[in-house]
Enzyme design. Structure first.
Site, short mmCIF file in Angstrom:
data_model
loop_
_atom_site.label_atom_id
_atom_site.label_comp_id
_atom_site.label_asym_id
_atom_site.label_seq_id
_atom_site.Cartn_x
_atom_site.Cartn_y
_atom_site.Cartn_z
N ASP A 197 -4.95 -12.60 3.39
CA ASP A 197 -6.19 -12.07 3.94
C ASP A 197 -7.41 -12.34 3.06
O ASP A 197 -8.52 -11.91 3.40
CB ASP A 197 -6.07 -10.58 4.29
CG ASP A 197 -5.19 -9.81 3.34
OD1 ASP A 197 -4.92 -10.32 2.24
OD2 ASP A 197 -4.78 -8.68 3.69
N ASP A 237 -3.04 -10.44 -2.35
CA ASP A 237 -3.56 -9.92 -1.07
C ASP A 237 -5.01 -9.48 -1.31
O ASP A 237 -5.36 -9.02 -2.39
CB ASP A 237 -2.70 -8.72 -0.65
CG ASP A 237 -3.04 -8.21 0.75
OD1 ASP A 237 -2.28 -8.49 1.68
OD2 ASP A 237 -4.07 -7.51 0.89
N HIS A 268 -6.52 -7.00 -0.39
CA HIS A 268 -6.63 -5.55 -0.61
C HIS A 268 -5.87 -5.16 -1.87
O HIS A 268 -4.92 -5.83 -2.26
CB HIS A 268 -6.09 -4.81 0.62
CG HIS A 268 -6.73 -5.26 1.90
ND1 HIS A 268 -6.07 -6.04 2.83
CD2 HIS A 268 -7.99 -5.09 2.36
CE1 HIS A 268 -6.91 -6.32 3.83
NE2 HIS A 268 -8.08 -5.76 3.57
N HIS A 300 0.81 -1.22 0.00
CA HIS A 300 0.00 0.00 0.00
C HIS A 300 0.85 1.27 0.00
O HIS A 300 0.32 2.36 -0.23
CB HIS A 300 -0.90 0.05 1.24
CG HIS A 300 -1.97 -1.00 1.27
ND1 HIS A 300 -2.82 -1.22 0.21
CD2 HIS A 300 -2.33 -1.90 2.23
CE1 HIS A 300 -3.66 -2.21 0.52
NE2 HIS A 300 -3.37 -2.64 1.73
ZN ZN Z 1 -4.23 -6.98 2.78
#
Ligand code: ZN
Length: 366
Positions: free
Chosen positions: A267, A179, A181, A142
């Site tokens: 995740d 991931d 996200h 991120h």
């Molecule tokens: Zn994540």
């Protein structure tokens, strides 16, 4: 040649401050018994612990790595950002971005984490290990050049890639981010570039809320070198494999990279508190098999996994163990005790048909 496993105890010592899950402690918010943010050492340390208990540890080439150098960092992050990060850490820690706090050793530990990603990538590019896994912490996907967010303090994978390109060890690298996200940091850093392909499979509108659209394909020379596959909440085993087969892997194959890096978050696992997906151990096993087969076809098996998110401390070790079983070709198994119950709770045929149609439309538009 064995599989490299890059880890460092210091990465488990990174500490993010006084949170109860995502909420700062105070007022009506009682401190969490788990010890703060969901991004805590346990998920990662327990993966390492399970490798010891199963015996797989002995089959891996385990090592640490030099921290990323200041020069490595400056290829991605401006000096102003780095000096502020250094100063705040030295003064006791703090936070300048969004949900990415750190303690007094935050700067040095983040450099160790990025160094593990670099070490793993170099090990594979130099032929020292067949493939490699970096147990990086804090995570990196991120992080933007000048803004920390989502537990990410430095852009680990981007730092590793730029070091490899700068030293002439590779010319084209593909990043596959599974991931749950969106890999917004890696995407942003390479958005205008045609020598790094970024592909992200993620839960739509999870984190960040305003990035990760399918329409975002890159810009300028980088047009076509970014691919987002936003998936609906509830996507499970079959859905992930469909998204991989129909979109992600063909894009990487067409790109003809010198190496593939997986931003390996766990995740998307069904028990994760920060995702709403239904992936299970077999999902990560089969995704690993698929990307290994592709890497054998297109880049001599040069495959690197860099650990990102994954916040279920009891489940992540089993998911990660399956990835390392496949990467190393070991016969050792750490069977997921939750596998049966999750297999019975996968989405039904109607969901799969609907998702298959949606992915088909994306593949046509790609
Ligand atoms: Zn994540």
């Amino acid at each position: 040649m064995a599989t490299g496993f890059f880890w460092d105890e210091r990465c488990f010592w990174h500490s993010g401050g006084n949170y109860s899950f995502m909420a700062p402690v105070g007022g009506m918010v009682q401190p969490a018994s788990s010890g703060g943010l969901p991004e805590n050492p346990e998920t990662k340390r327990r993966l390492k612990n399970l490798l010891h208990v199963s015996g797989l540890w002995a089959e891996l080439t385990t090592r640490s790595s030099e921290p990323a150098t200041e020069e490595d960092l400056r290829r991605i992050h401006p000096e102003g950002f780095l000096s502020e990060f250094r100063a705040i850490a030295k003064a006791g820690g703090g936070e300048t971005g969004l949900r990415a706090p750190y303690g007094p050793d935050g700067y040095e530990i983040a450099k160790v984490s990025a160094g593990l990603a670099k070490g793993a990538l170099f090990s594979v590019l130099e032929g020292a290990t067949a493939n490699a896994y970096a147990l990086s912490r804090p995570p990196g996907h991120h992080c933007l050049p000048e803004w920390q967010n989502g537990f990410c303090l430095l852009a680990n994978i981007a730092i590793a890639i730029e070091a490899a390109l700068a030293e002439g060890k590779a010319e084209r690298i593909a990043v596959l981010d599974w991931d749950v996200h969106h890999g917004n940091g890696t995407e942003a850093i390479f958005y205008g570039r045609d020598d790094v392909l970024t592909v992200s499979l993620h839960q739509e509108r999870n984190y960040p809320l305003d990035t990760g659209d399918f329409a975002d394909r890159g810009t300028g020379r980088g047009t076509g070198a970014n691919l987002n596959v936003p998936l609906p909440p509830g996507t499970g085993h079959r859905g992930y494999l469909m998204a991989l087969d129909r979109l992600a892997l063909p894009a990487i194959r067409a790109f003809r990279p010198d190496a593939i890096i997986v931003a390996c978050g766990f995740d998307a696992g069904a028990f994760d508190p920060l995702g709403r997906m239904l992936a299970m151990q077999e999902t990560f096993r089969e995704m690993t098999r698929a990307v290994m087969a592709l890497s054998n076809d297109v880049c001599k098996g040069r495959l690197v996994m860099v650990h990102e998110g994954g916040y279920s401390e009891m489940h992540v070790p089993f998911l990660g163990h399956a990835v390392l079983e496949e990467m190393s070709g070991s016969v050792i198994r750490a069977v997921d005790p939750f596998a049966d119950t999750l297999a019975k709770r996968q989405p039904g045929k109607a969901f799969d048909r609907w998702l298959d149609d949606m992915l088909g439309e994306m593949a046509v538009a790609m």
